[in-house]
Design an enzyme around this catalytic site. Structure first.
Site, PDB file in Angstrom:
ATOM      1  N   LYS A   1       0.889  -1.165   0.000  1.00 19.61           N
ATOM      2  CA  LYS A   1       0.000   0.000   0.000  1.00 19.61           C
ATOM      3  C   LYS A   1       0.925   1.212   0.000  1.00 19.61           C
ATOM      4  O   LYS A   1       1.450   1.612   1.042  1.00 19.61           O
ATOM      5  CB  LYS A   1      -0.910   0.012   1.227  1.00 19.61           C
ATOM      6  CG  LYS A   1      -1.898   1.175   1.247  1.00 19.61           C
ATOM      7  CD  LYS A   1      -2.820   1.083   2.463  1.00 19.61           C
ATOM      8  CE  LYS A   1      -3.838   2.229   2.458  1.00 19.61           C
ATOM      9  NZ  LYS A   1      -3.192   3.554   2.626  1.00 19.61           N
TER      10      LYS A   1
ATOM     11  N   GLU B   1       0.228   4.882  -8.068  1.00 19.43           N
ATOM     12  CA  GLU B   1       0.646   5.805  -7.012  1.00 19.43           C
ATOM     13  C   GLU B   1       1.897   6.545  -7.451  1.00 19.43           C
ATOM     14  O   GLU B   1       2.897   5.922  -7.845  1.00 19.43           O
ATOM     15  CB  GLU B   1       0.916   5.031  -5.714  1.00 19.43           C
ATOM     16  CG  GLU B   1       0.912   5.870  -4.477  1.00 19.43           C
ATOM     17  CD  GLU B   1      -0.504   6.136  -3.948  1.00 19.43           C
ATOM     18  OE1 GLU B   1      -0.621   6.712  -2.851  1.00 19.43           O
ATOM     19  OE2 GLU B   1      -1.487   5.752  -4.632  1.00 19.43           O
TER      20      GLU B   1
ATOM     21  N   CYS C   1      -1.972  38.802  22.112  1.00 15.83           N
ATOM     22  CA  CYS C   1      -0.919  37.811  22.339  1.00 15.83           C
ATOM     23  C   CYS C   1      -0.069  37.667  21.081  1.00 15.83           C
ATOM     24  O   CYS C   1      -0.594  37.554  19.969  1.00 15.83           O
ATOM     25  CB  CYS C   1      -1.536  36.462  22.696  1.00 15.83           C
ATOM     26  SG  CYS C   1      -0.327  35.135  22.874  1.00 15.83           S
TER      27      CYS C   1
END
Length: 667
Positions: A104, A159, A416
């Site tokens: 994967k 991929e 701040c």
């Protein structure tokens, strides 16, 4: 076939290295005769196999810059996979059927389309329904075939990844440790989606096919494995897989688990897929997951250590996050010594105390987390004041569900310094003070430690040398580079300073317009009326009011006075030409690649120095569009033609500059 493809890859590397050495390094690593022989061999193999790989010296893919990535809807939604961490669950998933176990991969999913053997389209997964078209970038992936033997329409998924060695190389070239990429997936995602594919090419993105969607007329004998093997025969690198039965699952998972320790390709688990195509399709899918496949996630590696401190880290929203600091431990191949605790509810549920024995892990092998507190002394005190500004803190409760309330710590001080992180990030940016080494993450860390409260404090970071060099990700070299950068930034210009103050609605161009109008006199700008500012061409009442409101604030005036003590603001010598600049009052839009200038920013600066203004989109207020491809059918060219706005090449633009300059001299 595979041997021929491997030989083609070898030849491409050899020829590319020889060409680079000859043309860029003035070095000859092979004779012309040898080069020609290898080139002819590669050409013959490409013709024989019908495959041309990306990076082949026989083809040249030009670089191109785009204004944006177009979107496109997928023909069918791309679903996520259901997940498990149990090898037994994988075996049960297999049942009586053979499954393919494969990596994967941890990158960005891309869908490729080929027609008549040529790559015609590449689209990212996006949200599963709509992705971004990245065809131009896919053509410069390291290992993608640009042409293949199969002449029908081929659609496949894979991929895009960046290997760990490449990830490390790129990060080592970034001096600012905090600006480095956190993991290969983030780097790959940004690299694949670049608007300029020259950047993509330099990142050495690779593509691994993992699923065939369409290839009519090919008999795959009802096997997913044969589909992957066929894709390899077409020149693709396909994801590595093992075909197994349920009994073989445990030992195969162990094989992958051992290999991942030294695997260069990022992976966050395995994928199990039925090899039988018809059976897998017959199972259909749920609303979220396909039923023919499942993902296996690695069990997280844990380590035991000792909690040394809780660091309270303020953020731009006022939220103060607790961060656990512990004795360094090795996890997933790297040393970690800190982990976010996220909020007070988690802190209290873990019953954390200084000196406690805790177990830590990396979620998805990336993000350090506390798994368990073995001691549970529960002695951490919640701070009553903000570490960044000293303002009072308060605990706020948020109900997520009926019986689930989360407690978080907030700073109540509206002024701040931690809440101004975006302002400080703008101040150190390239177009402002240009201080390298101060990324947003580094600034947030320095503010959280109380090093920075105002702009002037940035020039006193040397006072915190010991603390900075000991911070995670820092060291002597990074510290020295940072101090050098702050010292260089002391020499600046008024437009840079004015932009860097972060006055609402004041961008780089407006800052330059204001400075020119007031002859680079800051005192005049600080005391200017809204009426006077609104008279400046291109400003208007809203921007004028922003400037007046900013300088009406006493705190802003005080911060600026303190900052001016640290700076040497250069005042340019004004010539007679400054009163009547050649491009004054003209608005330009720049698109496409440039040739006469180093980049578009340089062209933009050229225009602004001559009194012109550069905007991002073509409107009726635009005077000229600059695009070397004047006949392009791009959106901006079409818009300019609709509005009757002249489209200039760089040569046309430079000629216009000469004409305007001579006209001003005649006046």
């Amino acid at each position: 076939m595979n041997q021929k493809l491997e030989r083609m890859k070898e030849l491409a590397v050899l020829l590319t290295e020889a060409s680079r050495a000859y043309y860029q390094a003035d070095d000859e690593i092979m004779s012309n005769l040898e080069y020609d022989r290898l080139y002819d061999e590669l050409t013959a193999l490409e013709k024989e196999t019908g495959t041309v790989l990306a990076g082949s010296p026989t083809v040249s893919v030009g670089y191109e810059a785009l204004d944006s990535l177009p979107k496109e809807r997928h023909e069918a939604p791309m679903l996520s996979l259901d997940k498990t961490k149990s090898p037994q669950a994988l075996a049960e998933f297999a049942g009586d059927h053979a499954i393919l176990l494969s990596w994967k991969l941890d990158g960005l999913t891309v869908v490729l389309t080929y027609q008549e053997g040529t790559l015609v389209k590449a689209v990212t997964r996006g949200n599963g329904e709509i992705g971004e078209v990245i065809t131009n970038n896919a053509k410069v992936f390291q290992n993608i075939p640009l042409r293949i033997p199969y002449q029908g329409e081929l659609v496949l998924r894979g991929e895009a990844i960046i290997t760990y060695p490449e990830f490390q190389r790129i990060n080592e070239e970034i001096d600012d440790v905090e600006a480095r990429y956190k993991n290969p997936r983030n780097l790959c995602s940004g690299s694949v989606r670049q608007l300029n594919n020259e950047i993509t090419a330099k990142r050495h993105v690779r593509f691994y096919a993992f699923a065939l969607v369409k290839a009519d007329g090919v008999d795959f004998q009802n096997s997913r494995g044969k589909q992957l093997d066929w894709l390899r025969s077409q020149g693709f690198e396909a994801v590595e897989y093992k075909k197994v039965t349920s009994e073989q699952v445990p030992e195969t998972v162990q094989w992958f688990a051992e290999k991942i320790q030294h695997y260069e390709v990022p992976s966050d688990g395995l994928v199990a897929l039925y090899d039988d195509i018809a059976y897998g399709r017959s199972l259909g899918h749920t609303a979220k997951f396909p039923r023919d496949s499942i993902a296996f996630k690695w069990k997280d590696e844990t380590a035991q250590t000792c909690l040394q401190a809780i660091e309270w880290s303020p953020s731009r929203t006022g939220l103060i996050n607790p961060v656990a600091i512990f004795d360094p431990v090795e996890l997933e191949g790297s040393t970690v010594s800190r982990a976010s605790v996220h909020n007070i509810s988690i802190l209290r549920s873990l019953k954390l105390g200084i000196g406690d024995r805790i177990t830590v892990y990396k979620a998805n092998m990336i993000i350090p987390q506390i798994a368990e507190n073995l001691t549970q002394s529960d002695n951490v005190e919640i701070p009553k004041v903000c570490p960044a500004c000293g303002g009072a803190t308060e605990i706020r409760s948020t109900s997520l569900r009926e019986a689930d309330t989360v407690e978080t710590l907030y700073c109540t001080n509206e002024k701040c310094s931690a809440k101004k992180i975006k302002l400080f990030t703008l101040f150190v940016s390239r177009d402002a003070l240009n201080i390298e080494g101060l990324s947003e993450a580094t600034l947030e860390k320095f503010i959280g430690h109380g090093f920075i409260h105002t702009f002037a404090d940035i020039f006193h970071l040397a006072e915190h040398r010991e603390a900075i060099v000991q911070m995670e990700g820092f060291g002597e070299k990074s510290y020295a580079n940072l101090i050098q950068s702050t010292e260089r930034a002391r020499e600046t210009t008024l437009p840079r300073l004015l932009y860097g103050l972060g006055i609402p609605n004041i961008g780089v161009a407006n800052a330059k317009l204001i400075c020119r109008s007031f002859v680079y006199d800051l005192e005049q700008i600080r005391t200017a009326t809204a009426e006077r500012l609104a008279e400046i061409e291109g400003l208007g009442e809203v921007i004028a009011a922003s400037v007046v409101d900013y300088f009406a604030d006493e705190d802003n005036q005080r911060v600026l006075d303190e900052l001016l003590l640290e700076l040497r603001v250069e005042k340019p010598e004004l010539s007679a030409d400054d009163a009547q600049q050649s491009l004054a009052g003209k608005t330009f839009v720049v698109t496409g690649s440039v040739e006469q200038f180093a980049n578009r920013n340089e062209l933009k600066a050229f225009i602004e120095e001559r009194g012109g203004k550069v905007t991002g989109s073509v409107t009726k207020k635009t005077d000229y569009l600059i695009n070397n491809d004047t006949a392009s059918s791009s959106t901006k060219n079409k818009k300019a033609k609709e509005l009757g706005i002249p489209i200039l090449s760089e040569a046309d633009f430079l000629e216009l500059c000469d004409t305007e300059s001579h006209a001003n001299e005649m006046v």
